[in-house]
Design an enzyme around this catalytic site. Structure first.
Site, PDB file in Angstrom:
ATOM      1  N   LYS A  77      88.411 170.638  61.388  1.00  0.00           N
ATOM      2  CA  LYS A  77      89.426 169.798  60.744  1.00  0.00           C
ATOM      3  C   LYS A  77      88.743 169.021  59.612  1.00  0.00           C
ATOM      4  O   LYS A  77      87.559 168.647  59.740  1.00  0.00           O
ATOM      5  CB  LYS A  77      89.989 168.846  61.816  1.00  0.00           C
ATOM      6  CG  LYS A  77      91.168 167.983  61.400  1.00  0.00           C
ATOM      7  CD  LYS A  77      91.709 167.250  62.631  1.00  0.00           C
ATOM      8  CE  LYS A  77      92.800 166.254  62.344  1.00  0.00           C
ATOM      9  NZ  LYS A  77      93.267 165.574  63.572  1.00  0.00           N
ATOM     10  N   SER A 152      98.225 165.791  64.469  1.00  0.00           N
ATOM     11  CA  SER A 152      97.766 165.970  63.106  1.00  0.00           C
ATOM     12  C   SER A 152      96.837 167.168  62.924  1.00  0.00           C
ATOM     13  O   SER A 152      96.604 167.579  61.788  1.00  0.00           O
ATOM     14  CB  SER A 152      97.044 164.715  62.629  1.00  0.00           C
ATOM     15  OG  SER A 152      95.884 164.485  63.418  1.00  0.00           O
ATOM     16  N   SER A 176      96.816 164.439  68.839  1.00  0.00           N
ATOM     17  CA  SER A 176      96.697 165.369  67.714  1.00  0.00           C
ATOM     18  C   SER A 176      96.036 166.704  68.009  1.00  0.00           C
ATOM     19  O   SER A 176      96.087 167.600  67.171  1.00  0.00           O
ATOM     20  CB  SER A 176      95.953 164.707  66.566  1.00  0.00           C
ATOM     21  OG  SER A 176      96.866 163.934  65.856  1.00  0.00           O
TER      22      SER A 176
HETATM   23  N1  GLN Z   1     100.692 161.177  65.957  1.00  0.00           N
HETATM   24  C1  GLN Z   1      99.754 160.136  66.270  1.00  0.00           C
HETATM   25  C2  GLN Z   1      99.510 159.279  65.058  1.00  0.00           C
HETATM   26  O1  GLN Z   1     100.010 159.623  64.021  1.00  0.00           O
HETATM   27  C3  GLN Z   1      98.471 160.720  66.757  1.00  0.00           C
HETATM   28  C4  GLN Z   1      97.544 161.129  65.681  1.00  0.00           C
HETATM   29  C5  GLN Z   1      96.248 161.653  66.176  1.00  0.00           C
HETATM   30  O2  GLN Z   1      96.069 161.891  67.380  1.00  0.00           O
HETATM   31  N2  GLN Z   1      95.308 161.764  65.266  1.00  0.00           N
HETATM   32  O3  GLN Z   1      98.833 158.300  65.115  1.00  0.00           O
END
Ligand code: GLN
Length: 462
Positions: A77, A152, A176
């Site tokens: 990532k 994400s 994510s």
């Molecule tokens: N959807 C959550 C956020 O936007 C989790 C994001 C993540 O785990 N990086 O904070």
């Protein structure tokens, strides 16, 4: 799903030279050339990948000792640093930034003879749950291209689903890794907080972030985690505990007592998710495991409300370094709406006149949630739940921030409690023209990744 035994075979073929490292890299590069334009998964290719594969092939020919990940092809990532590759976090803020050091997890996998081929798209600064927030355009879900791939870690999940690599590294602050794993029909593991070093991971929220694997089979995730887990002098939050070989925990060693959370039931939004979950519980009972209803108490209802003040505040603090002096751009001038919302929200929450009131309240709730899990884990070996309360939406569906935040109702609690959790594919739901993958989540106590893998293995076809 590629099953674990095929992947184990592939590892052996690489070690024995039946499959060369160069052939393996070229196979994935050709997939990538064919379909990356369609899915928008890769942000940057590692130009040195083929040369590295050739060097590894020579190492094998010279009969040197080979690493545990010998010849395996890995994508990361874009919020993880690897020398010579951009780590843009899918943001214009860091568009000219090239990493000058390896993240601990990257160094460990290179030490075990893996090959990194690309840095991948994601929601900007890991903020999102749909893969739609990238400054470089959304990633498509290879399993159902009209719908979000989840986020994400949209790129890493889609890269596995599109067969771009053997293993992808993602990060999970509130879901994510698990949310896109479910939407893309693959495996995703969020290790316990402190199990994997965060050195070289560009923070979303440093008290919650963890790096973990996304793969198409459990063996690959177990192998990868066994390599990247463990203490590091570069990250004081890493735990000293010995790391088991998780590949030895890919079958159930007993009948488990498995909890289902009472408070989650009422949040399930779609009937398809409900029926998948009920039939999963039934199947587990038929296999001889016990399903026990457990309660995480009142505080769990505030998980999302506690998570966001923590994330906003820590993100605000972590991004103060993007002031143009060292990294070229001022984040407030160059970032998209969601990251900006978090920065401005975090700035407001951290104002001195509030004296940390919101942040401290959120921390207190986090502590209560952690205690509730501790208590539940005295009654059960693990907990199962759906991954998200809702099926992935069709691209372009307008959601309020609150609606988007609600996707993580079942994943955020594990991050707040610092426990480990993982997702494996369970079913496919027919929706209009799409076959939408649906995963199941297992949560186990802190540092109980061995139990986590054993329970997840109940769902993998042998
Ligand atoms: N959807 C959550 C956020 O936007 C989790 C994001 C993540 O785990 N990086 O904070």
């Amino acid at each position: 799903m590629v099953n674990s035994s095929n992947f184990r075979e592939k590892c052996l073929d690489l070690q024995r030279g039946k499959l060369s490292c160069e052939e393996n890299v070229r196979y994935f590069l050709s997939n990538l050339e064919k379909s990356n334009e369609k899915y928008n998964i890769v942000l940057e290719l590692n130009k040195a990948a083929v040369d590295r594969a050739k060097t590894l092939d020579k190492k094998r020919a010279a009969k040197e000792k080979l690493g545990h990940l010998f010849g395996l092809v890995i994508c990361i990532k874009s919020n993880i640093t690897a020398i010579g590759l951009g780590a843009t976090c899918a943001s214009k803020t860091l568009e000219n930034f090239t990493s000058s050091y390896n993240a601990d997890c990257v160094q460990k996998l290179l030490d075990e003879d893996a090959i990194i081929i690309a840095s991948l798209n994601c929601d900007e600064f890991a903020s999102g749950s749909g893969g739609e927030n990238s400054a470089y355009g959304k990633t498509l879900n290879p399993k159902c291209p009209d719908r979000i791939p989840g986020g994400s870690s949209s790129g890493p999940a889609a890269a596995i689903a599109a067969d771009f690599c053997d293993i992808a590294l993602g990060t999970d602050t509130g879901g994510s890794i698990r949310n896109p794993a479910s939407h893309c029909g693959i495996v995703g593991i969020k290790p316990s907080y402190g199990r994997v070093s965060r050195h070289g991971l560009i923070d979303l929220a440093m008290s919650l972030d963890q790096v973990g694997p996304l793969t198409d089979n459990l063996y690959a995730s177990a192998l990868l985690l066994s390599v990247i887990a463990g203490p590091s002098p570069n990250d004081a939050t890493t735990l000293p505990d010995k790391v088991p070989d998780y590949t030895e925990h890919l079958s159930a060693k007993k009948n488990f007592v498995i909890g289902r959370v009472k408070e989650f039931d009422e949040l399930i939004h779609d009937k398809e998710i409900k029926s998948m979950f009920e039939s999963t519980c039934k199947e587990l009972k038929e296999k001889g495991h016990t399903i026990q209803e457990v309660s995480l108490g009142e505080s769990i209802k505030l998980a999302i409300q506690a998570y966001y003040p923590l994330v906003y505040t820590e993100f605000f603090s972590g991004t103060r370094k993007f002031d143009s002096i060292k990294y070229g751009k001022v984040i407030e001038d160059t970032t998209g709406n969601e990251a900006l919302r978090r920065i401005l929200g975090g700035k407001e929450i951290s104002r001195s006149e509030y004296d940390g009131a919101y942040y401290k309240k959120a921390l207190a709730t986090k502590e209560l949630i952690s205690q509730a899990f501790d208590k539940v884990f005295t009654q059960v070996d693990c907990i199962i739940s759906p991954v998200t309360p809702k099926l992935p939406h069709i691209f372009g569906t307008k959601l309020t921030p609150e609606e988007e935040y609600a996707y993580d109702a079942f994943t955020i609690p594990a991050n707040l409690a610092g426990i480990c959790a993982g997702v494996v594919p369970k079913e496919k739901v027919k929706l209009e023209n799409d076959e939408v993958p649906l995963g199941i989540q297992v949560m186990a106590n802190k540092l109980k990744e061995d139990i986590l893998f054993e329970v997840l293995s109940l769902f993998e076809e042998k």
